[in-house]
Write a protein that holds these residues in place. Structure first.
Motif, mmCIF file in Angstrom:
data_model
loop_
_atom_site.group_PDB
_atom_site.id
_atom_site.type_symbol
_atom_site.label_atom_id
_atom_site.label_comp_id
_atom_site.label_asym_id
_atom_site.label_seq_id
_atom_site.Cartn_x
_atom_site.Cartn_y
_atom_site.Cartn_z
ATOM 1 N N PRO A 1 47.170 48.608 36.389
ATOM 2 C CA PRO A 1 47.513 47.716 37.494
ATOM 3 C C PRO A 1 46.451 46.655 37.782
ATOM 4 O O PRO A 1 45.571 46.849 38.627
ATOM 5 N N ASP A 2 46.495 45.526 37.105
ATOM 6 C CA ASP A 2 45.626 44.401 37.448
ATOM 7 C C ASP A 2 46.228 43.699 38.663
ATOM 8 O O ASP A 2 47.414 43.360 38.682
ATOM 9 N N GLN A 3 45.388 43.453 39.684
ATOM 10 C CA GLN A 3 45.917 42.975 40.957
ATOM 11 C C GLN A 3 44.818 42.325 41.794
ATOM 12 O O GLN A 3 43.649 42.318 41.418
ATOM 13 N N ALA A 4 45.227 41.763 42.946
ATOM 14 C CA ALA A 4 44.338 41.203 43.965
ATOM 15 C C ALA A 4 43.399 40.131 43.409
ATOM 16 O O ALA A 4 42.182 40.206 43.589
ATOM 17 N N PRO A 5 43.912 39.087 42.744
ATOM 18 C CA PRO A 5 43.025 38.046 42.210
ATOM 19 C C PRO A 5 42.377 37.228 43.321
ATOM 20 O O PRO A 5 42.973 37.007 44.380
ATOM 21 N N SER A 6 41.156 36.787 43.063
ATOM 22 C CA SER A 6 40.429 35.914 43.984
ATOM 23 C C SER A 6 39.670 34.884 43.153
ATOM 24 O O SER A 6 38.865 35.246 42.285
ATOM 25 N N VAL A 7 39.940 33.602 43.405
ATOM 26 C CA VAL A 7 39.376 32.526 42.592
ATOM 27 C C VAL A 7 38.015 32.122 43.144
ATOM 28 O O VAL A 7 37.831 31.977 44.361
ATOM 29 N N SER A 8 37.059 31.916 42.255
ATOM 30 C CA SER A 8 35.725 31.491 42.673
ATOM 31 C C SER A 8 35.780 30.097 43.293
ATOM 32 O O SER A 8 36.706 29.322 43.021
ATOM 33 N N PRO A 9 34.806 29.741 44.143
ATOM 34 C CA PRO A 9 34.833 28.436 44.820
ATOM 35 C C PRO A 9 34.916 27.246 43.872
ATOM 36 O O PRO A 9 35.531 26.226 44.216
ATOM 37 N N ASP A 10 34.323 27.353 42.671
ATOM 38 C CA ASP A 10 34.387 26.232 41.733
ATOM 39 C C ASP A 10 35.598 26.314 40.803
ATOM 40 O O ASP A 10 35.804 25.421 39.966
ATOM 41 N N GLY A 11 36.389 27.378 40.931
ATOM 42 C CA GLY A 11 37.608 27.502 40.142
ATOM 43 C C GLY A 11 37.418 27.984 38.723
ATOM 44 O O GLY A 11 38.405 28.129 37.987
ATOM 45 N N ARG A 12 36.193 28.264 38.304
ATOM 46 C CA ARG A 12 35.958 28.660 36.910
ATOM 47 C C ARG A 12 36.316 30.107 36.633
ATOM 48 O O ARG A 12 36.717 30.461 35.529
ATOM 49 N N LEU A 13 36.140 30.978 37.636
ATOM 50 C CA LEU A 13 36.295 32.414 37.425
ATOM 51 C C LEU A 13 37.344 32.996 38.367
ATOM 52 O O LEU A 13 37.564 32.479 39.469
ATOM 53 N N ILE A 14 37.943 34.084 37.935
ATOM 54 C CA ILE A 14 38.883 34.837 38.761
ATOM 55 C C ILE A 14 38.382 36.273 38.816
ATOM 56 O O ILE A 14 38.190 36.918 37.780
ATOM 57 N N ALA A 15 38.133 36.766 40.019
ATOM 58 C CA ALA A 15 37.819 38.184 40.218
ATOM 59 C C ALA A 15 39.113 38.926 40.505
ATOM 60 O O ALA A 15 40.021 38.390 41.142
ATOM 61 N N TYR A 16 39.197 40.164 40.061
ATOM 62 C CA TYR A 16 40.399 40.951 40.333
ATOM 63 C C TYR A 16 40.068 42.433 40.198
ATOM 64 O O TYR A 16 38.985 42.819 39.733
ATOM 65 N N LEU A 17 41.008 43.283 40.614
ATOM 66 C CA LEU A 17 40.850 44.727 40.566
ATOM 67 C C LEU A 17 41.835 45.324 39.567
ATOM 68 O O LEU A 17 42.925 44.786 39.365
ATOM 69 N N GLY A 18 41.463 46.462 38.970
ATOM 70 C CA GLY A 18 42.377 47.123 38.051
ATOM 71 C C GLY A 18 41.741 48.334 37.404
ATOM 72 O O GLY A 18 40.577 48.657 37.649
#
Length: 717
Positions: free
Chosen positions: A296-313
Motif C-alpha cells: 500500500p503506497d499512499q499519503a504522498p507529499s510533494v517537497s516545496p521545490d517539487g523535485r521529490l515526493i515523500a510517501y508511506l508504504g
C-alpha cells in the motif's frame, strides 16, 4: 477503539483497531440539520448543597477536547477543531476556533450553527477553507480572515474530504463519493394501482464489502477527486472509473499536477492491501502510476521545490502487522529511497519542512505519541512529545499536528487527567494554549495514574501497563481491580485521559490498562508476536501484569474483574475460557467465532488471509482453535455481553452467539445492546457511553462476592 478492516487505510493490521483521529465529524453528524452550539451538563445547574467531587456519568457532557490544529505558515495563528459534548442532542459537536500564538487569545470562527471541521489555510494565510453543516448538509466554505466574511462554495450531495489548496490559492481540491446505479436485476410488476401500498423494492448488492461499520449498507458509488475555484463556481471532476480515489491530496508547486494514493487494480475488492502513488494532470485528467509493488503506497507529499515526493508504504508479505516506512522518490517515480528502514516505528501524518530538507512524521513509542523530524539522510530528531487525542472513553494513543514555515509545531497534547489541548512546541519548549476543561478539573477529584511493568511468564518480555487508582487511594491498601484490555489488537494504551477508567475508579476500582504482545509502539517484532497466533500468548502477558498489580499490594487478588472492547472483547472471552480467577467479566463487541467473523464482517478480504492465514473452508481447525467459542465449555465466570446494535466490524451475531452459548450452559449472563451504535461509534453518544460503563459496574458489583454455579443447562440468573 475498534476493529478496522484496513480497506480504506490499506493496512491489514488496522484490522480491529480504529484510532479515531478527531478531525472530522462522524457521518451521523453530517446528516444532522444545523444545530446551536453545544450545551454542557453543568449549565443546567444542580440542587445539591455542594459540588460532587467524584467523576460521574453526567460529567461526560462537560468534556471538550481539541483536534486537528492547523498552524498558519507564519506561525501567528492556529485554527483548530473544538469538540464538545452537547447535553441537548446527546452528541459531540465540532466548532472551529482561532488562537493567536503570541497572546493565546481565542476567537470562534465557525460552528455556532451546525458543525464545522477540517480547517485548512490558504497558502498566503489570508483565507481558511473548512467543511460546515451550517445549512443542513456538509459543504465546503471559505472565510476571509481579515474581513471576517465566510461564503459557502459548494452545494454537494455528499461530504467533501481531504481538502487541499492549490499553490496559487485559486483552487481547492477535494474528494467526494459519487453515487452509482449498481447492479439491476429484474423489476417489480409495473401495474401498481394508484394509492396502493406495496413493499419496498428489493435491495441488491454485488460488492464484496457490501456494508461498512459506521456507514451501514453501502450505496453503490466511488470516491472521486474534484477541484473548485476558491471563489465559488461549478466543481470539476478529475478522476473517473470504478475505483476509490482519495486520501491526502498534494499539489505540485506549479499547480499542474495532483498526487494521491489509490488502489486502482481490477482486484481491489479482494486485495485491498495494495495501492500506488498516482500523478494526476489537472488540465487533461491523465493519470500515471509512480510506484508499482505489492503493497500500500499512499499519503504522498510533494517537497516545496517539487523535485521529490515523500510517501508511506510497505511490502505486503501477508503478515497481520506491518510498519509503514517513509520513502522519497523523484517526481517521475525514479530514485526511490527508504528513509526509515532502520527505524523500528510507524510514521504517519507526514509533511515537509519549509526548506525541503526533512519530513515531519507522527509516531508512537511505548504507549506515547511524538512528532519526529526525519532528515533526507535518515536521521531522526524528536520535535514534540505528549501528543494525545485518540478518543475520550479509553486511553488510546493518538493526536494530530501541523508545522509552520519556521518549524513551530502545533499539536494536540494531554495527560491522564486532561483531555487533548492545543499545544505549541518551539525550540524544545512547549506551551499549552487552551484550557478546555478547567471548570471540570477545578471541582472533580480525578483518578491518578501510575505506570507499572511486568515480565511475561511466557518468555520474559517486558509488558507495560497503567494503573488508574481510585481518587484518594491510600498507599498499601488493596482495592478491587478491573483489567481493561485494548482493542485492535494492533493498537496501544498509554497515559491518556479515559472516561471509562475515571468512572470505574470513582466507583472504587483500580483499572489496569496494559499493552500485551501484539500492541503497537514497541516495534514491528513485538506486534507480530501474535501473527497467525491471536489470541494466544498475549493471555499470559495479561495474567503476568495482573499478578504484578497484586505483588505491588494494590490489587485485591480476591476481587479481580475483566473487560475490554473489540480485540479486548476477544481476549476477555478467551481469558474466562482459560481461568476462573475473575469474579465477573464484561466482553464488549467481541469476536467469538472466527469463521462467522471472517464471512460477515466488513473486512472479508483481510481477516482470513492476514489474521488466520487461510480461508475458513481451507483450514477450519485453525479458525476454531483461535475462537473463544471453542472454550465456552470451560467458562464459569458471570459474563455481561455488550455490543452496538449497528456493529458491522464485529457483527452483532458474534455477541449473540456467545450470549446464547453461556445461557445454554447456565453461566450467569446478560446481553446489552447499545441502540444505533456502530463499532467505531460505540461511545459516540455521551449518555450511552455513561450508561454502558454504569451497566458494567453494576454487573461487577452484582457478582463481587462470587456466585454458586447451578447445573449446566439451567437458566442463568
Amino acid at each position: 477503539m475498534a476493529f478496522v478492516a484496513g480497506v480504506a487505510a490499506m493496512h491489514p493490521v488496522a484490522g480491529l483497531a480504529q484510532p479515531e483521529q478527531q478531525a472530522e465529524a462522524p457521518q451521523s453528524q453530517l446528516r444532522e440539520a444545523a444545530a446551536p452550539a453545544a450545551m454542557s451538563a453543568s449549565s443546567i445547574g444542580s440542587m445539591r448543597t455542594g459540588p460532587d467531587r467524584m467523576f460521574k456519568g453526567a460529567d461526560l457532557f462537560d468534556l471538550a477536547m481539541a483536534a486537528d490544529p492547523q498552524i498558519s505558515a507564519d506561525g501567528r495563528h492556529i485554527a483548530y477543531v473544538r469538540r464538545s459534548n452537547d447535553i441537548m442532542s446527546d452528541r459531540m459537536k465540532s466548532a472551529i476556533w482561532l488562537i493567536d500564538t503570541e497572546t493565546s487569545e481565542e476567537t470562534p470562527l465557525a460552528g455556532q450553527n451546525g458543525d464545522a471541521f477540517s480547517p485548512r489555510w490558504s497558502p498566503d494565510g489570508k483565507r481558511l477553507a473548512y467543511v460546515s453543516t451550517q445549512d443542513g448538509t456538509a459543504q465546503l466554505w471559505v472565510r476571509w480572515m481579515d474581513e471576517g466574511e465566510a461564503i459557502r462554495l459548494t452545494g454537494l450531495p455528499a461530504s467533501p474530504g481531504t481538502l487541499a489548496w492549490s499553490p496559487d490559492g485559486r483552487s481547492i481540491a477535494y474528494s467526494m463519493l459519487v453515487k452509482d446505479e449498481g447492479l439491476k436485476l429484474g423489476a417489480a410488476p409495473d401495474q401498481k394501482p394508484e394509492e396502493a401500498q406495496w413493499a419496498e423494492p428489493l435491495e441488491i448488492y454485488d460488492l464484496l464489502t457490501y456494508r461498512a461499520d459506521g456507514e451501514g449498507y453501502i450505496e453503490p458509488g466511488y470516491e472521486k477527486i474534484f477541484v473548485v475555484a476558491a471563489t465559488g463556481g461549478a466543481p470539476r471532476q478529475l478522476t473517473f472509473g470504478p475505483y476509490h480515489d482519495g486520501g491526502p491530496l498534494s499539489w505540485s508547486p506549479d499547480g499542474t499536477t495532483l498526487y494521491f494514493g489509490a488502489n486502482r487494480q481490477p482486484d481491489w475488492q479482494t486485495d485491498p492491501v495494495d495501492g500506488e502513488i498516482w500523478a494526476l494532470d489537472v488540465a487533461s485528467g491523465r493519470l500515471a502510476a509512480l510506484t508499482n509493488r505489492d503493497g500500500p503506497d499512499q499519503a504522498p507529499s510533494v517537497s516545496p521545490d517539487g523535485r521529490l515526493i515523500a510517501y508511506l508504504g510497505f511490502d505486503d508479505v501477508r503478515r497481520a502487522y506491518e510498519h509503514h516506512d517513509l520513502y522519497v522518490m523523484n517526481r517521475d517515480g525514479s530514485g526511490i529511497r527508504n528513509l526509515t528502514a532502520e527505524w523500528d516505528y510507524d510514521p504517519g501524518n507526514i509533511m515537509w519542512d519549509a526548506a525541503g530538507r526533512a519530513i515531519y512524521a507522527q509516531y508512537d513509542v511505548r504507549g506515547e505519541t511524538r512528532v519526529a523530524r526525519i532528515g533526507l539522510d535518515g536521521s531522526v530528531r524528536d520535535v514534540a512529545e505528549g501528543l494525545s487525542g485518540g478518543g475520550l472513553d479509553r486511553p488510546y494513543t493518538g493526536g494530530s499536528f501541523s508545522v509552520s514555515d519556521k518549524g513551530l509545531v502545533a499539536f494536540t497534547g494531554g495527560t491522564s487527567a486532561r483531555p487533548a489541548e492545543v499545544q505549541l512546541a518551539r525550540g524544545g519548549n512547549t506551551r499549552t494554549l487552551t484550557d478546555l476543561n478547567s471548570t471540570l478539573r477545578a471541582v472533580k477529584a480525578l483518578a491518578p495514574v501510575r505506570k507499572i511493568t511486568a515480565s511475561s511468564s511466557h518468555d520474559g518480555i517486558e509488558i507495560d501497563g497503567w494503573l488508574t487508582l481510585p481518587p484518594g487511594y491510600r498507599e498499601g491498601s488493596r482495592v478491587p481491580l478491573i483489567l481493561e484490555i485494548h482493542g485492535g489488537p494492533f493498537a496501544a494504551y498509554g497515559p491518556h485521559f479515559a472516561t471509562d477508567n475515571q468512572l470505574y475508579a470513582a466507583a472504587g476500582y483500580a483499572v489496569l490498562s496494559a499493552n500485551p504482545r501484539g500492541s503497537t509502539s514497541y516495534g514491528e517484532a513485538f506486534a507480530n508476536r501474535i501473527d497467525k497466533a491471536y489470541p494466544g500468548d498475549d493471555y499470559l502477558d495479561l495474567m503476568s501484569i495482573v499478578d504484578r498489580a497484586i505483588e505491588l499490594g494494590i490489587a485485591d487478588p480476591d476481587a479481580l474483574f475483566v473487560t475490554g472492547g473489540s480485540g479486548g472483547g476477544v481476549l476477555t472471552s478467551w481469558i474466562i475460557g482459560k481461568t476462573n480467577r475473575f469474579k465477573a467479566a464484561a466482553t464488549q463487541k467481541p469476536v467469538i467465532n472466527w469463521t462467522t467473523q471472517a464471512l460477515t464482517s466488513d473486512g472479508p478480504a483481510v481477516f482470513g488471509p492476514y489474521w488466520i492465514g487461510s480461508q475458513p473452508w481451507e483450514d477450519p481447525v485453525a479458525y476454531w482453535e483461535r475462537s473463544p467459542l471453542s472454550l465456552v465449555g470451560n467458562v464459569a465466570t458471570p459474563t455481561l455481553v455488550v455490543v452496538g446494535s449497528e456493529d458491522y466490524r464485529t457483527p452483532v451475531s458474534e455477541a449473540e452467539q456467545y450470549y446464547t452459548a453461556l445461557r445454554l450452559r447456565g453461566v450467569p449472563t446478560a446481553l446489552v445492546k447499545v441502540p444505533g451504535a456502530s463499532h467505531g461509534g460505540f461511545a459516540a453518544r455521551p449518555s450511552q457511553s455513561a450508561a454502558k460503563a454504569s451497566a458494567i459496574l453494576a454487573w461487577f458489583d452484582k457478582y463481587r462476592l462470587g456466585w454458586a454455579p447451578s447445573a449446566v443447562g439451567a437458566a442463568s440468573q
